[in-house]
Design an enzyme around this catalytic site. Sequence first.
Site, short mmCIF file in Angstrom:
data_model
loop_
_atom_site.label_atom_id
_atom_site.label_comp_id
_atom_site.label_asym_id
_atom_site.label_seq_id
_atom_site.Cartn_x
_atom_site.Cartn_y
_atom_site.Cartn_z
N LYS A 139 41.63 8.03 -35.32
CA LYS A 139 40.55 8.93 -35.76
C LYS A 139 39.20 8.47 -35.18
O LYS A 139 38.46 9.26 -34.62
CB LYS A 139 40.45 8.95 -37.29
CG LYS A 139 41.73 9.36 -37.99
CD LYS A 139 41.59 9.35 -39.50
CE LYS A 139 41.29 8.01 -40.14
NZ LYS A 139 42.36 7.00 -40.00
N ARG A 146 39.27 11.33 -48.69
CA ARG A 146 40.50 10.55 -48.66
C ARG A 146 41.30 10.66 -49.96
O ARG A 146 42.34 10.02 -50.10
CB ARG A 146 40.11 9.09 -48.43
CG ARG A 146 41.01 8.36 -47.48
CD ARG A 146 40.49 6.97 -47.35
NE ARG A 146 39.61 6.88 -46.21
CZ ARG A 146 39.81 6.05 -45.19
NH1 ARG A 146 40.82 5.24 -45.19
NH2 ARG A 146 38.97 6.01 -44.19
N ARG A 148 43.97 -4.17 -32.63
CA ARG A 148 42.60 -3.62 -32.53
C ARG A 148 41.56 -4.74 -32.45
O ARG A 148 41.64 -5.74 -33.15
CB ARG A 148 42.31 -2.75 -33.75
CG ARG A 148 40.86 -2.28 -33.77
CD ARG A 148 40.62 -1.14 -34.70
NE ARG A 148 41.02 -1.41 -36.07
CZ ARG A 148 41.03 -0.49 -37.03
NH1 ARG A 148 40.69 0.76 -36.75
NH2 ARG A 148 41.39 -0.80 -38.25
N ARG A 162 38.95 -6.82 -37.53
CA ARG A 162 38.58 -6.39 -38.88
C ARG A 162 39.39 -7.17 -39.92
O ARG A 162 40.59 -7.38 -39.74
CB ARG A 162 38.85 -4.89 -39.03
CG ARG A 162 37.59 -4.07 -38.90
CD ARG A 162 37.83 -2.61 -38.83
NE ARG A 162 38.56 -2.04 -39.96
CZ ARG A 162 38.77 -0.75 -40.11
NH1 ARG A 162 38.30 0.11 -39.23
NH2 ARG A 162 39.45 -0.29 -41.14
N ARG A 208 47.31 -0.76 -46.94
CA ARG A 208 46.51 0.43 -46.59
C ARG A 208 47.41 1.63 -46.31
O ARG A 208 47.08 2.76 -46.65
CB ARG A 208 45.62 0.13 -45.38
CG ARG A 208 44.41 -0.73 -45.74
CD ARG A 208 43.80 -1.37 -44.52
NE ARG A 208 43.27 -0.40 -43.59
CZ ARG A 208 43.11 -0.64 -42.28
NH1 ARG A 208 43.45 -1.82 -41.76
NH2 ARG A 208 42.61 0.28 -41.50
P1 AP5 Z 1 41.18 3.62 -34.43
O1 AP5 Z 1 40.57 4.74 -33.67
O2 AP5 Z 1 40.32 2.48 -34.84
O3 AP5 Z 1 42.03 4.20 -35.68
P2 AP5 Z 1 41.54 4.88 -37.02
O4 AP5 Z 1 42.44 6.02 -37.30
O5 AP5 Z 1 40.08 5.15 -36.96
O6 AP5 Z 1 41.91 3.72 -38.01
P3 AP5 Z 1 41.08 2.96 -39.13
O7 AP5 Z 1 41.84 1.69 -39.45
O8 AP5 Z 1 39.64 2.79 -38.76
O9 AP5 Z 1 41.22 3.95 -40.28
P4 AP5 Z 1 41.10 3.64 -41.74
O10 AP5 Z 1 41.07 5.02 -42.21
O11 AP5 Z 1 42.10 2.79 -42.38
O12 AP5 Z 1 39.81 2.71 -41.84
P5 AP5 Z 1 38.31 3.05 -42.22
O13 AP5 Z 1 37.43 2.21 -41.41
O14 AP5 Z 1 38.08 4.50 -42.25
O15 AP5 Z 1 42.40 3.09 -33.53
C1 AP5 Z 1 43.20 1.98 -33.95
C2 AP5 Z 1 43.63 1.17 -32.71
O16 AP5 Z 1 44.47 1.98 -31.89
C3 AP5 Z 1 42.46 0.75 -31.80
O17 AP5 Z 1 42.71 -0.54 -31.33
C4 AP5 Z 1 42.47 1.75 -30.63
O18 AP5 Z 1 42.02 1.16 -29.45
C5 AP5 Z 1 43.95 2.14 -30.57
N1 AP5 Z 1 44.15 3.54 -30.22
C6 AP5 Z 1 43.52 4.61 -30.77
N2 AP5 Z 1 43.99 5.76 -30.24
C7 AP5 Z 1 44.95 5.40 -29.36
C8 AP5 Z 1 45.82 6.13 -28.50
N3 AP5 Z 1 45.82 7.47 -28.42
N4 AP5 Z 1 46.70 5.43 -27.73
C9 AP5 Z 1 46.73 4.08 -27.79
N5 AP5 Z 1 45.94 3.34 -28.58
C10 AP5 Z 1 45.06 3.98 -29.36
O19 AP5 Z 1 38.27 2.55 -43.75
C11 AP5 Z 1 38.33 1.19 -44.07
C12 AP5 Z 1 38.26 1.01 -45.56
O20 AP5 Z 1 37.04 1.56 -46.08
C13 AP5 Z 1 39.35 1.72 -46.38
O21 AP5 Z 1 40.55 0.98 -46.44
C14 AP5 Z 1 38.67 1.86 -47.74
O22 AP5 Z 1 38.65 0.65 -48.43
C15 AP5 Z 1 37.23 2.19 -47.34
N6 AP5 Z 1 37.03 3.63 -47.21
C16 AP5 Z 1 36.77 4.31 -46.06
N7 AP5 Z 1 36.68 5.63 -46.29
C17 AP5 Z 1 36.87 5.80 -47.64
C18 AP5 Z 1 36.91 6.94 -48.49
N8 AP5 Z 1 36.74 8.18 -48.01
N9 AP5 Z 1 37.16 6.73 -49.79
C19 AP5 Z 1 37.32 5.49 -50.30
N10 AP5 Z 1 37.32 4.37 -49.55
C20 AP5 Z 1 37.09 4.52 -48.23
#
Ligand code: AP5
Length: 216
Positions: free
Chosen positions: A13, A88, A127, A160, A171
């Site tokens: 994402k 979420r 990552r 991270r 997660r």
């Molecule tokens: P990346 O693009 O970083 O993936 P992502 O889907 O953004 O994954 P996240 O781990 O950031 O999502 P998340 O939802 O768990 O974390 P968030 O920060 O939102 O890609 C991942 C890896 O794959 C990278 O190394 C990239 O290079 C590689 N890659 C990407 N696309 C690729 C492709 N097509 N081919 C090959 N490789 C690829 O949230 C973190 C924490 O914050 C949560 O756990 C929670 O505690 C809190 N939080 C965030 N939002 C909320 C909410 N709405 N409500 C409550 N708590 C929240």
Amino acid sequence: MNLIFLGPPGAGKGTHAKMLCEKYGIVQLAAGDILRRNIKEGTKLGALAKDVIARGELVSDDLVNDMMFEEIQGLKGAKGFILDGYPRTIGQAEALEKFLVKEKIPLAAVINFDASEAVLVDRLSGRRLCQVTGKIYHVRNMPTKKEGVCDCHEKPLVIRKDDEPATIRHRLKVYHESTKPLVEFYRKKGLLHDVPAEGDAPSVQKVLEKLFEKIR
Ligand code: AP5
């Protein structure tokens, strides 16, 4: 044009939101990034979110809703936005819906990224992040030119805290329990577009750009 990016951790994402925003001049509002910024800046919200994020749990709906509404209200004059990782939970989605109606902000579509658990774990385990720009790398899929340092700043990359194997597993469990129900929530509203996200980044990006052109 205003979009939601939905999908499990590691689906890509953040990576693809950044690419689309760069190409189309819209703004990425990534809930996780905003929370991590608050932790870094030592705000009250950051203090409340820190341990929750480290455990791989979700921060409470009320805190996240208020934070995201403020971010959206701050976007005066933007061409559009991508809500990355928000909403979420069903509670967040309902609150967002009310907020957007009240503010007369249209939601064009919800993009649902889909990938197998094996791919997600592999992506999260490899990552690496630039601590200056937030640029996302992967040790194998999207490597830096020089190992361990960002291409832009030559500063060491970071892992991270919540990308540790046990937290990744938790997660994913939280995603299935709390976030996956949003797929049907938005499908019923006719807003959902599924995007298979297992391909390499250029091919997933191509699918997204085609979809973006069709929706706008
Ligand atoms: P990346 O693009 O970083 O993936 P992502 O889907 O953004 O994954 P996240 O781990 O950031 O999502 P998340 O939802 O768990 O974390 P968030 O920060 O939102 O890609 C991942 C890896 O794959 C990278 O190394 C990239 O290079 C590689 N890659 C990407 N696309 C690729 C492709 N097509 N081919 C090959 N490789 C690829 O949230 C973190 C924490 O914050 C949560 O756990 C929670 O505690 C809190 N939080 C965030 N939002 C909320 C909410 N709405 N409500 C409550 N708590 C929240």
